[in-house]
Each structure stands twice: as C-alpha cells, then as structure tokens.
Design a protein around this motif. Structure first.
Motif, PDB file in Angstrom:
ATOM      1  N   ASN A  32       0.445  -1.133   0.051  1.00  0.00           N
ATOM      2  CA  ASN A  32      -0.295   0.158   0.090  1.00  0.00           C
ATOM      3  C   ASN A  32       0.834   1.600  -0.010  1.00  0.00           C
ATOM      4  O   ASN A  32       0.632   2.432  -0.227  1.00  0.00           O
ATOM      5  N   GLU A  33       1.543   1.375   0.730  1.00  0.00           N
ATOM      6  CA  GLU A  33       2.405   2.489   1.515  1.00  0.00           C
ATOM      7  C   GLU A  33       3.276   2.793  -0.307  1.00  0.00           C
ATOM      8  O   GLU A  33       3.632   4.033  -1.298  1.00  0.00           O
ATOM      9  N   SER A  34       4.031   1.407  -0.839  1.00  0.00           N
ATOM     10  CA  SER A  34       4.826   1.793  -2.237  1.00  0.00           C
ATOM     11  C   SER A  34       3.740   2.295  -3.283  1.00  0.00           C
ATOM     12  O   SER A  34       4.073   3.147  -4.322  1.00  0.00           O
ATOM     13  N   GLU A  35       2.357   1.449  -3.530  1.00  0.00           N
ATOM     14  CA  GLU A  35       2.054   2.173  -4.133  1.00  0.00           C
ATOM     15  C   GLU A  35       0.733   3.192  -4.451  1.00  0.00           C
ATOM     16  O   GLU A  35       0.869   4.476  -4.896  1.00  0.00           O
ATOM     17  N   MET A  36       0.834   3.969  -2.828  1.00  0.00           N
ATOM     18  CA  MET A  36       0.513   5.136  -2.792  1.00  0.00           C
ATOM     19  C   MET A  36       1.315   6.601  -3.360  1.00  0.00           C
ATOM     20  O   MET A  36       1.130   7.477  -3.552  1.00  0.00           O
ATOM     21  N   GLN A  37       2.541   6.077  -2.618  1.00  0.00           N
ATOM     22  CA  GLN A  37       3.524   7.089  -3.518  1.00  0.00           C
ATOM     23  C   GLN A  37       4.176   6.700  -4.736  1.00  0.00           C
ATOM     24  O   GLN A  37       4.184   7.820  -5.516  1.00  0.00           O
ATOM     25  N   SER A  38       3.552   5.840  -5.538  1.00  0.00           N
ATOM     26  CA  SER A  38       3.905   5.779  -6.910  1.00  0.00           C
ATOM     27  C   SER A  38       2.601   6.724  -7.306  1.00  0.00           C
ATOM     28  O   SER A  38       2.925   6.849  -8.594  1.00  0.00           O
ATOM     29  N   LEU A  39       1.638   6.950  -6.674  1.00  0.00           N
ATOM     30  CA  LEU A  39      -0.144   8.167  -7.053  1.00  0.00           C
ATOM     31  C   LEU A  39       0.719   8.580  -7.336  1.00  0.00           C
ATOM     32  O   LEU A  39       0.334  10.028  -7.100  1.00  0.00           O
ATOM     33  N   GLY A  40       1.469   9.531  -5.934  1.00  0.00           N
ATOM     34  CA  GLY A  40       2.277  10.473  -6.083  1.00  0.00           C
ATOM     35  C   GLY A  40       2.133  11.762  -4.705  1.00  0.00           C
ATOM     36  O   GLY A  40       2.091  12.910  -3.960  1.00  0.00           O
ATOM     37  N   MET A  41       2.081  10.023  -3.212  1.00  0.00           N
ATOM     38  CA  MET A  41       1.857  10.800  -2.058  1.00  0.00           C
ATOM     39  C   MET A  41       2.923  10.580  -1.616  1.00  0.00           C
ATOM     40  O   MET A  41       4.321  10.026  -1.680  1.00  0.00           O
ATOM     41  N   LYS A  42       3.170  11.906  -0.626  1.00  0.00           N
ATOM     42  CA  LYS A  42       4.876  12.801  -0.624  1.00  0.00           C
ATOM     43  C   LYS A  42       4.901  12.224   1.544  1.00  0.00           C
ATOM     44  O   LYS A  42       5.788  12.284   1.979  1.00  0.00           O
ATOM     45  N   MET A  43       4.075  11.590   1.836  1.00  0.00           N
ATOM     46  CA  MET A  43       3.807  10.760   2.849  1.00  0.00           C
ATOM     47  C   MET A  43       4.491   9.642   3.560  1.00  0.00           C
ATOM     48  O   MET A  43       4.682   8.511   2.235  1.00  0.00           O
ATOM     49  N   THR A  44       4.848   8.835   4.372  1.00  0.00           N
ATOM     50  CA  THR A  44       4.443   7.523   4.653  1.00  0.00           C
ATOM     51  C   THR A  44       4.446   6.651   5.073  1.00  0.00           C
ATOM     52  O   THR A  44       2.621   7.742   5.696  1.00  0.00           O
ATOM     53  N   ALA A  45       3.354   6.000   5.466  1.00  0.00           N
ATOM     54  CA  ALA A  45       2.597   4.772   6.403  1.00  0.00           C
ATOM     55  C   ALA A  45       2.335   5.335   7.670  1.00  0.00           C
ATOM     56  O   ALA A  45       1.289   5.914   8.364  1.00  0.00           O
ATOM     57  N   GLU A  46       4.000   5.628   8.163  1.00  0.00           N
ATOM     58  CA  GLU A  46       3.745   5.867  10.463  1.00  0.00           C
ATOM     59  C   GLU A  46       3.395   7.727  10.219  1.00  0.00           C
ATOM     60  O   GLU A  46       2.896   7.953  11.152  1.00  0.00           O
TER      61      GLU A  46
END
Length: 710
Positions: A32-46
């Motif tokens: 999930n974290e990797s996919e979200m970041q690939s979509l443009g998210m700049k945050m971490t799971a934490e």
C-alpha cells in the motif's frame, strides 16, 4: 496462526494498481505505501497511522455512529457533511427559525448549540487479536458452537485488553471471520453545532442530483468537540472547554488538478465485494426491485404532502432524505451491476476458482463451496424477501408500525425478564417517543401505511393468513381512526397503571394488534429458517474467502468495509459513463446557475449567493477567476464515508467526501475502476461559503491555511 500469516502476506503483495480497496491504516507498510507513493503521495505510512506520536488518524472521528468527520482546528472544530448533521440542524429548526432553509452560524462559542446524545469516536490504537479470538474454535463441530465460542472469546478479550478507564475496546471481524482486530477508542459526548449553510447550498440538487455527476452541492456542516478541563470525554456541561486535538488537518488553498493523488480517510459502512454470483443474482433480480418499489411508494406520499405544507416539510425533511438515499442507490446499483456484467464476471471467476481447486488438489477443502452456495441461496430466497418486506414496511417506512414494534418488544421484555425489567425499559421507551412524535404527521403516515400494507399483503411471501383477504383501505381507516399509536398522548395513555393493565389496553388497540400479528409471523415463520440458512451461508462465505486467498496468491484482497477506520486512495480523474460521453472531474459555480430554478425547493439559489456569483466575489478561493465546487476521484468509498476528508499528497485537507456517481454505486458489490468515482466538495468552496456567504471569517481564522504546491 499459520493462515493469518499467509493472509497478511497476500494482501500486501504488490499486484494491481488503482483497483480500489479500503485498507486498514495500521497495515499500510509494504504494497500500500509503495503504491500510494507511486501515485504521488509524499507521506509515509507512519504519517498516516502512528501509535506513539500524532498522525493523520488522530484527526479522524466516527461521527455519531454513521458518518465520518475531521478535526480542522486546534480548538476541536469539526467538519462533516450537511446531510450527516441534517437531523441536528432540523431538531434546532422551527417555522420561525428554520435553520434548514436559512442556515445557521454561531457568531461565537457561546452561541454554539448542544446536541444531546450526539457522540464522536476517535481510534486510539489498532491490534490484531485473531489467534486469541479463534482459540478453541477449530475443534468444534457445528457453526453455532463455533460462533458461540468466538463471541465468548471476543467478550473476554474486550474486557481484559489494557486500556485507560475512559476508553473502550471494540473487536471487529475481517475477511469474513478469518481475522479479528481490536480497536481502542475514545468517545466524546459534548458535540455542538457551529455552522451549516442553507439547504439551497448544503443540499443543492436534493434528491434529483443525489448519486449524480456533475454535482454542485456544498454538502458540509460544522460542529465542535467539547471536553472536560482535563481534555478527556465528558457529558455536556456549560463548564466544558473546546477539545485540544492530538492532530488537526491543515487546509490547502492550492486546489486540485486531474491526476493529483487523493486519499479518503474514514469509516465506510458495509461492502460485499466477495459474494458469489448466486447472491448477486438474488440482489439484482429479487431484493432490490422489492425494496425500491416499497420506498418509491412511501416517498411519493411524503413528497406530495411536503410540497404543500412547510411545517410538514420541516418534519419530514430528514426522514425523506434518509429513505430516498438508498432508494436511489439501489436503482443505480442494479443498473450498474447489469451494465458492468457483474453476474457473468462472478461466474467467470467461479469457473476459474473450480479449475484451481482441481489443479491444486483442494477438492476435499473447497470442492463443494459453490454447489452449497447455490443450494442455500435457493432455499433462503423467499425467506430473505419476506424479511426485507418486514424490515422495509414495518420497521423503516411506516411510522405507526415502527412505534408498535417497539411496544411489542416491551411486551417481550415483560414475558421473558419480568415486571422490573419491563418498568425500566418502559420509561426509557416512552420518553424516547416524545421526540419521535414531534416529527410525526398522522395524515402523512396514514397514506404511507395504506400504500405499504397493500404492497406487503399482495407481494410479500409468507404473510399471515388473514392478510391474503384483507381489505387494506378499510383496515387503514379503522386503525388510524381508533388507534392510540397515532399520538404521543395516546401512547402514554396505554401505559397508565401496572404491566397487566398496560398489556390489556395495548392488546385492545387495533394498531398494536396488527403489528403484533406481523411481528409474531416474522419471528415464528420467517426468522428461524432465515437465521439457520444464513448461518450456513456465513460459514460458506468464510471458507470461500479463505479459499480465494489460498488459490489466488497474486490476487488483490482488501477486507470488506465494516464501519472501521479505513483509507482508500486514488487520483482525481474524469470518466466516460456512456458512448461518446466524458465527464470532466471538476465543477464550478457556473453549473449552479445552469441548474438554477427560482423558487424550486431542489434548485433554488439564495439571493446573497446570486450576488456573489454575479460580482465574481470569490476572494482568495477562486482559480483562474472561477469558483470550484466539487470534484471526483477514483477513491473506493461507500456509506459511512460521508463526511470523510479528501487529503492531498502532503496530508492537507482538499475536500469533503459526500457521494458516489450513480453509474458506480454497485461498487459495494463490484468495484469497476473505469466508472466508479467518489464525489467531494472542494474545500475552497467550503471556505468561500463560510467567509463570503456566511460572514463567519472567525472560523477561517481558527484553521491553518497552507499552500503545499507553492
């Protein structure tokens, strides 16, 4: 346990992108974290979920058990949907001070309005307790015994798991009973109304535009959490102070563009993504058509009265909206399931499922699942339909019958638990009905009753014998002429004296006698068989879910929604609902003017908003001279996500989720990324209404406005 470890590996394996999903925020590490970041998210799971320091989850609340809200200031200011606060806005309204029509804005904290009984709940922490809950279950033989042991284990864990004295432990089931998670929660009980736009903004388009894109609705309202002076939950008191949150959401003024990352954080109510084809066929061909017809009849009666009488419009506004919401959703859901060929897709999957069972030598474990599903869905069909008729006619859409059923439950308390228990429950029930009768109109309900009892008698299976030959018009007239259930004073008169006198009076009342016949028929002739077969279906569904995880190791399996905290992520994106039609992802105030119908209760526009539009007085909230209103994205949402924040790549508030597009309402059963879109109010429109329309800039001053793109 071994299976749980397998499950957690499978659901975090990176397979397909942007295919929907409602994910548990404590389990985002990995896929999930990797996919979200690939979509443009700049945050971490934490940044999203952390137990040891403040994170986004500390700004999200379950709003009054049914919606979501978010904290948007350091003083406990809450933002949610207008339709989520609708009941409270209505309860404060009178003909003289109609906050539904005119809106309400507290000019200071002293003017904020208390809402007795309203609560909001924070999630403190999330813990997997599967092994403990399933302890000793596998060795039991019957499904009933297994469920009994599971419930005993749940009760024990909820009681003993460490928490603070003001907190609660709640365990929920995931993956159809293959996983159990405990949530430590804090519930605040002093929630006050701060502001709400008039319905001509907050409900613009009303039922015509519900579940529809393009949308131009400013569906928001504002509340505030109050706490004791120690910042802990407290009952309402004038001495309480605004709650100081662990985290609140900054508000972005930079807006959105197509392709931007979006995340919706909230409490989605219920989805059924992993049903077999037999269940979906039953929903499309049997259950939805019956429920749609029942509500269609009730709504036409209510609408006829509401259009002619302002007092009735106020009384029934919230109830009408509630009934209409799922009426229209079921229509769109059925159409979407047919259009997307969901039943055939399920059958194609089941053919592959059977093939993999044979390939992997799993016939002993899973070979009979689909055949047993087919047998059980055939057996339960008329019982499920009869159950839905009882729920829709008796419990939900005919008010006299719903009151009568509460009184029937009182009689059962007396018979099973004695007079002391009855006396305790009686007082609470009678007191609770006072508010109910404030919004009850006997003439409206009589016409609804006649329509629905006729439908029940003519179309529901398994009805009492006398209903087959009943004169429904005469029965209606007799009941509403003589029954004490048509008024609050009448109900109170039935409960004078002791229990024996109460039930003697009740059982002479024609309205109560009818309810009792319907209830006894349901509990004697419908519920036992329905419950037995449904228990078997539940066991099959659990095994079917386990089998899917086992046989499709490359599959993308998220847990069905169950009113627990979830995140769903995607991107701002338009869609094509039909051939040669493409919907842009953003609407503007120009669209409000295109829909404007002076004096129409759905499409009227307040004069002050007309002036602001004419003068293009949009302040800092416009973009290129235009005022954005709503936008859509590929987030996978459902009921319960109403009021959820739409969050940008940096963790800032960019919008407020309130609906889905009609073509995609089948996403509770079958998510299609091509046409499923969630609808959100642009936060800049919310700010514009607060600032320029309501002159409530003191609320803007509380917020932290940011420019992440700049």
């Amino acid at each position: 346990m071994k299976f749980l470890r397998l499950l957690l590996v499978l659901v975090t394996f990176p397979i397909f992108a942007q295919q929907g999903g409602m994910w548990i925020p404590s389990m985002l590490k990995g896929m999930n974290e990797s996919e979200m970041q690939s979509l443009g998210m700049k945050m971490t799971a934490e940044d999203i979920y952390d137990v040891n320091k403040s994170s986004l989850k500390d700004a999200i609340v379950h709003f009054d058990g049914g919606c979501t809200a978010e904290v948007i200031s350091p003083k406990g200011l809450l933002l949610t949907n207008h339709h989520c606060g609708y009941g409270e806005i209505q309860s404060h309204s009178t003909v003289e001070h109609d906050y539904l029509q005119d809106g309400f804005w507290a000019k200071d904290m002293a003017s904020e309005l208390p809402n007795p009984g309203m609560v909001v709940t924070f999630i403190v922490s999330i813990h997997d307790v599967t092994n403990t809950v399933l302890e000793g279950v596998a060795s039991l033989n019957t499904e009933a015994d297994k469920q009994k042991r599971i419930q005993e284990n749940i009760n024990r864990v909820q009681t003993t798991f460490p928490k603070e004295t003001w907190q609660e432990n709640k365990i929920k089931t995931f993956y159809e009973g293959n996983q159990y998670i405990l949530f430590v929660t804090e519930t605040y009980k002093d929630i006050r109304l701060v502001g709400a736009p008039p319905s001509s903004i907050g409900k613009f388009g009303s039922d015509t535009d519900n579940w529809v894109w393009p949308r131009h609705t400013g569906d928001f309202s504002m509340f505030r959490i109050y706490a004791g002076k120690d910042n802990k939950p407290a009952e309402y008191s004038k001495d309480n102070v605004p709650y100081t949150p662990k985290h609140f959401l900054p508000v972005s003024l930079d807006g959105i563009s197509e392709g931007d990352f979006t995340m919706v954080f909230g409490f989605p109510g219920r989805t059924q993504e992993y049903l077999p084809s037999f269940a979906v066929e039953q929903i499309v061909n049997t259950l939805n058509p019956a429920k749609i017809e029942i509500r269609d009849n009730a709504l036409k009666v209510q609408d006829g009265f509401m259009r002619k009488d302002q007092a009735i419009k106020i009384q029934y506004a919230s109830k009408y909206a509630s009934v209409a919401n799922y009426w229209k959703k079921w229509i769109g859901e059925s159409q979407g399931l047919k259009k997307s060929n969901a039943i055939q897709l399920k059958k194609d999957f089941e053919a592959e499922f059977q093939k993999r069972i044979a390939q992997k030598g799993k016939s002993a474990e899973y070979g009979n699942i689909l055949a047993d599903f087919e047998k059980n869905y055939k057996a339960i069909n008329e019982y499920t339909l009869a159950r839905d008729y009882f729920i829709e006619v008796v419990l939900r859409n005919t008010e006299l019958l719903s009151v009568g059923f509460k009184l029937y439950q009182l009689e059962q308390v007396y018979k099973t638990k004695g007079e002391q228990a009855f006396d305790d429950r009686k007082t609470n029930t009678i007191n609770s009905l006072q508010g109910f009768y404030k919004d009850f109109n006997v003439n409206v309900d009589e016409k609804v009753f006649e329509k629905l009892i006729t439908l029940y008698g003519q179309k529901s299976p398994l009805i009492p014998e006398e209903f087959k030959t009943m004169n429904y018009e005469k029965t209606t007239a007799d009941i509403y002429k003589s029954s004490k259930l048509t008024s609050y004073e009448g109900v109170k008169s039935l409960f004078k004296g002791d229990a024996a006198a109460n039930f003697k009076a009740l059982n002479k009342d024609k309205g109560y006698v009818l309810v009792k016949k319907l209830a006894e028929n349901y509990f004697n002739n419908i519920a036992p068989t329905y419950d037995r077969i449904n228990l078997e279906i539940g066991a099959l569904q659990r095994n079917y879910m386990k089998a899917q995880l086992d046989l499709f190791p490359d599959g993308r399996f998220f847990p069905d929604a169950n009113s627990t905290l979830r995140i769903t992520y995607g991107q701002v994106k338009g869609y094509s609902p039909n051939d040669a039609v493409y919907y842009q992802p953003v609407t503007h105030l120009e669209g409000v003017m295109e829909k404007y119908i002076p004096g129409d209760y759905e499409f009227d526009v307040p004069s002050k908003l007309l002036d602001l539009i004419k003068n293009k007085d949009y302040g800092q909230y416009a973009e290129n001279g235009k005022m954005p209103v709503c936008f859509i994205a590929t987030n996978h949402t459902t009921g319960g996500n109403s009021g959820s924040p739409a969050i940008d790549a940096h963790g800032n508030l960019i919008g407020l989720n309130f609906d889905r597009v009609w073509e995609g309402t089948m996403s509770d059963i079958h998510y299609d990324p091509e046409i499923c879109r969630n609808i959100m109010v642009d936060i800049r429109y919310v700010l514009f209404v607060i600032d320029k329309y309501a002159d409530a800039s003191h609320l803007i001053d509380e917020m932290k406005l940011v420019h992440p793109k700049k």
